[in-house]
Each structure stands twice: as C-alpha cells, then as structure tokens.
Design an enzyme around this catalytic site. Structure first.
Site, PDB file in Angstrom:
ATOM      1  N   LYS A  35     -52.479 128.513  33.211  1.00 36.97           N
ATOM      2  CA  LYS A  35     -53.189 127.515  32.721  1.00 36.97           C
ATOM      3  C   LYS A  35     -54.262 127.073  33.592  1.00 36.97           C
ATOM      4  O   LYS A  35     -54.638 127.513  34.710  1.00 36.97           O
ATOM      5  CB  LYS A  35     -52.220 126.354  32.624  1.00 36.97           C
ATOM      6  CG  LYS A  35     -51.726 125.818  33.989  1.00 36.97           C
ATOM      7  CD  LYS A  35     -50.230 124.923  33.695  1.00 36.97           C
ATOM      8  CE  LYS A  35     -49.867 124.310  34.983  1.00 36.97           C
ATOM      9  NZ  LYS A  35     -48.661 123.612  34.747  1.00 36.97           N
ATOM     10  N   TYR A 254     -75.707 110.614  54.374  1.00 35.15           N
ATOM     11  CA  TYR A 254     -75.865 109.471  53.560  1.00 35.15           C
ATOM     12  C   TYR A 254     -74.953 108.179  54.191  1.00 35.15           C
ATOM     13  O   TYR A 254     -74.045 108.717  54.916  1.00 35.15           O
ATOM     14  CB  TYR A 254     -75.111 109.374  52.206  1.00 35.15           C
ATOM     15  CG  TYR A 254     -76.307 110.375  51.417  1.00 35.15           C
ATOM     16  CD1 TYR A 254     -77.502 109.751  50.954  1.00 35.15           C
ATOM     17  CD2 TYR A 254     -75.781 111.489  50.698  1.00 35.15           C
ATOM     18  CE1 TYR A 254     -78.358 110.445  50.151  1.00 35.15           C
ATOM     19  CE2 TYR A 254     -76.662 112.222  49.948  1.00 35.15           C
ATOM     20  CZ  TYR A 254     -77.799 111.748  49.533  1.00 35.15           C
ATOM     21  OH  TYR A 254     -78.699 112.401  48.880  1.00 35.15           O
TER      22      TYR A 254
HETATM   23  C1  LIG Z   1     -47.614 124.300  35.586  1.00 30.96           C
HETATM   24  C2  LIG Z   1     -46.244 124.487  35.481  1.00 30.96           C
HETATM   25  C3  LIG Z   1     -45.425 125.248  36.128  1.00 30.96           C
HETATM   26  C4  LIG Z   1     -46.051 125.910  37.349  1.00 30.96           C
HETATM   27  O1  LIG Z   1     -45.843 125.003  38.476  1.00 30.96           O
HETATM   28  P1  LIG Z   1     -46.173 125.386  39.885  1.00 30.96           P
HETATM   29  O2  LIG Z   1     -46.029 124.404  40.850  1.00 30.96           O
HETATM   30  O3  LIG Z   1     -47.747 125.642  39.962  1.00 30.96           O
HETATM   31  O4  LIG Z   1     -45.391 126.762  40.428  1.00 30.96           O
HETATM   32  C5  LIG Z   1     -44.187 125.570  35.678  1.00 30.96           C
HETATM   33  N1  LIG Z   1     -43.981 125.042  34.515  1.00 30.96           N
HETATM   34  C6  LIG Z   1     -44.413 124.157  33.681  1.00 30.96           C
HETATM   35  C7  LIG Z   1     -43.989 123.609  32.778  1.00 30.96           C
HETATM   36  C8  LIG Z   1     -45.788 123.790  34.485  1.00 30.96           C
HETATM   37  O5  LIG Z   1     -46.425 123.119  33.475  1.00 30.96           O
END
Ligand SMILES: *Cc1c(COP(=O)(O)O)cnc(C)c1O
Length: 358
Positions: A35, A254
């Site tokens: 994702k 800055y």
């Molecule tokens: C993002 C996600 C993962 C992966 O988690 P990590 O900590 O990046 O391994 C697994 N299961 C779900 C439902 C997620 O949303």
C-alpha cells in the site's frame, strides 16, 4: 545535470527481505503489503520485484487498479474493503479480494450477484480500528458462508496494535483473544504483520502480512534492520552544493538557531523538506559523508540543509551525501525526528528522482 537528490531502490534487497519473511515463518504464505505506493518505493516496481509473493495487499481501489493496469495478475486484497456498493462491480472486473470488517459491507455482499469474490473477514481483537467485535464474528462468518457472491472458503484475519514493542503484554492478549474467537472455525487465518513475523512466532498463520520488513526497515521501536538480517531497500542521496567558511558568531539557517562557536566550514546539501526530508530532526542528526557521520546544523529548509564540516574539512562541492540507507539506518533518522521509518519512506516528494537497480 538534473538535481542529484535521488532515491536508489534495490530490487535484490526487496527479494532478499521477502526471503527472510519466508525463512522466519516457513509454513506461512505471504500477503505482501505494498500500500501507499509500496511504502513510497513505487508500487509497480515493488510488485514486480516481489512477484513470488502469493498475494498483495493494498489500501484502496486506486492502488489495486494501478497494479492490474501494470499487468500484475496475482491476488490483490483491499485491506479496507469498499465503502460503496457500486464498487463491487469494479472489484469483480479486476478480480480483487475484499476485507470485510463491518456489517454494511456484509449487506452489500448479500445483495450482490456475480462472480464470487474472495473475502477476508476481519475481527477486532484490540486494535480498535477496523473489524467486527469478537461477539459478532460467528454471525458474520455464517452470513458470509451463505453468500452466493462470496467465494468459499472465507479467511479470517486480525491486526496487532502493539507488536512493535516486544515487552508489551497487549500482543499476547490479542493472540489469546483471536485463538478463542476462531475456535471451531475451519478457516485459513492471518494475524502477523512484520513485527509479528520477526518477534511473535505465535502470531504466524496460514498467511502472514509483511510490510515494512520487505523494505528493509525494522518494525521494532528499539533496533534496526541489520539486527534481523534485512537489507535497506532505499538509499537516499544528495550532494554538497556549497562549502562556506564561517567566522565565530555567524548564524546558520532560518531563525539563526545555530551560531558558529568558532571559525568553521559549513556544507550545504541539496535536500530539504520539499523533498520529504523531515524538518523537525533533533540537533546533531547525522548524514553520512565520506563514510563518516556528520551532524546537521541549523533548521532544515525546503531545498537545503547545512552540515558542520569541522571534522571533515576536506569535503568538497559535488561530494555525495547519504541521508539514509546502508550507512545510516532510516530507523535512526526517524527516532531523531520523533517518528517511524514508515513515515519517512512514505513522505518523499515527487521532486526526488527514483532509480531502480538490481
Ligand atoms: C499495513 C498493514 C500491514 C503491514 O504492516 P507492517 O507493520 O508494515 O508489516 C499488515 N496488515 C494490515 C492490515 C495492514 O494495514
């Protein structure tokens, strides 16, 4: 020449990290989580490099469609499911799988006819975000089994909330809660994210869901990828575009928050928050230059940041600077910025050039 600020993405490191996920949980299949544009690495390229994963997980329809348009034919799971009934047609057209986490989604599936859709039923065991309450699980499960529009058998999943902290007792409670909730249900199960895979063997299921570990970042709050044999996938580089000799008392950047304590060389690097480098890093956060750690001084600007070069007076314009990668774990920079590696990887902007290397 174009701006030297670039992220180099190692496809062999991605494959290596997937192999580690398999090694650590040899009986599980991999629902590789890609994702958020493959955690900022480029979703199509990541999917291609991880082509041996049994399935892919994404957050939303747009991400799934992008993968299908790129020719990815593996199972793709929408981790948040859908919100609108009309989306079921798109799900079927692209042969996507759905997480079902609330009764509105159940009702949509009960109303729908067409090719059966593969479904992952989600139960909330303590994350408090998505999922049916434990008491509702059995009811949701039998309703899904009766759905003509749902492919059988349905899988069951839950998500861990505190697995990044190996001393936190919440994870054992969630695992016990899940085991009780699914007792007597003959289903494929999925619990483990990266932290589950690497730190909580009891969480391994028919399917695991590795995310951050695939990108070569530790999921834990107190170590780095190397402690788990993982290889960082992203190397973030830029270059020195100026080296200035300042006098004692000169202000840098800055707000004038850094005052030179003595006459000293100050390097200027072509990267800033406009590239996604975090503006709020603690004073003294390092970069890597000539294989040495050199501290950032002053406020990070949109396009630049400054370095204290007193220990590296030989540094020159054009020298390569590593912001994170093999010499400097992104976990270290994230801690200095009060965040986690996940966020730093996701927030690089489109100005950064991405190179893909094997
Ligand atoms: C993002 C996600 C993962 C992966 O988690 P990590 O900590 O990046 O391994 C697994 N299961 C779900 C439902 C997620 O949303």
């Amino acid at each position: 020449m174009s701006r030297a600020t670039r992220a180099s993405i190692s496809l062999s490191a991605l494959r290596h990290n997937l192999a580690i996920a398999r090694q650590r949980a040899p009986r599980s299949q991999q629902l590789a989580i890609i994702k958020a544009n493959g955690y900022g690495h480029g979703i199509e390229q990541v999917a291609r490099a991880l082509g041996t994963a049994e399935a892919f997980g994404v957050a939303c329809l747009d991400e799934a469609i992008r993968l299908r348009q790129a020719g990815v034919s593996r199972a793709i799971v929408l981790l948040e499911g859908i919100v609108r009934e009309a989306d079921l047609d798109i799900v079927r057209a692209h042969r996507l799988s759905l997480v079902v986490h609330q009764s509105a989604q159940l009702a949509m599936l009960e109303n729908s006819v067409g090719t059966p859709i593969p479904v992952w039923l989600k139960v909330d065991t303590g994350m408090g975000r998505l999922g049916f309450a434990v008491e509702q699980l059995a009811g949701a499960w039998s309703r899904l089994q009766a759905c003509k529009g749902v492919e059988q058998p349905v899988r069951i999943m839950t998500h861990l909330a505190n697995a990044d902290d190996r001393t936190d007792t919440t994870t054992d409670k969630q695992l016990d809660c899940f085991a009780t909730a699914v007792e007597g249900m003959d289903a494929e199960l999925s619990v483990a994210n990266s932290a589950g895979i690497l730190g909580w063997p009891k969480s391994h299921g028919h399917w695991n869901r590795p995310g951050i570990m695939l990108y070569g970042v530790s999921p834990f709050n107190n170590d780095t990828a190397g402690d788990h044999g993982l290889r960082p996938v992203m190397q973030l580089h830029s270059e020195l575009i100026a080296v200035n000799l300042h006098r004692a008392g000169d202000a840098v950047g800055y707000g004038g928050h850094w005052i030179c304590p003595e006459a000293m060389p100050v390097g200027v690097v072509a990267i800033g928050y406009g590239d996604g480098y975090p503006r709020h890093v603690a004073p003294g956060t390092p970069v890597s230059l000539h294989g040495r750690q050199v501290p950032i001084i002053g406020t990070v600007s949109m396009d630049m940041l400054c370095l204290d070069l007193r220990d590296l007076p030989e540094a020159q314009i054009g020298d390569t600077v590593e912001l994170w990668g093999d010499s400097l774990p992104v976990e270290t920079i994230a801690r200095q910025a009060g965040t986690i590696g996940y966020e730093l990887l996701c927030q690089l902007t489109r100005r950064v050039r991405f190179d893909y290397v094997d």
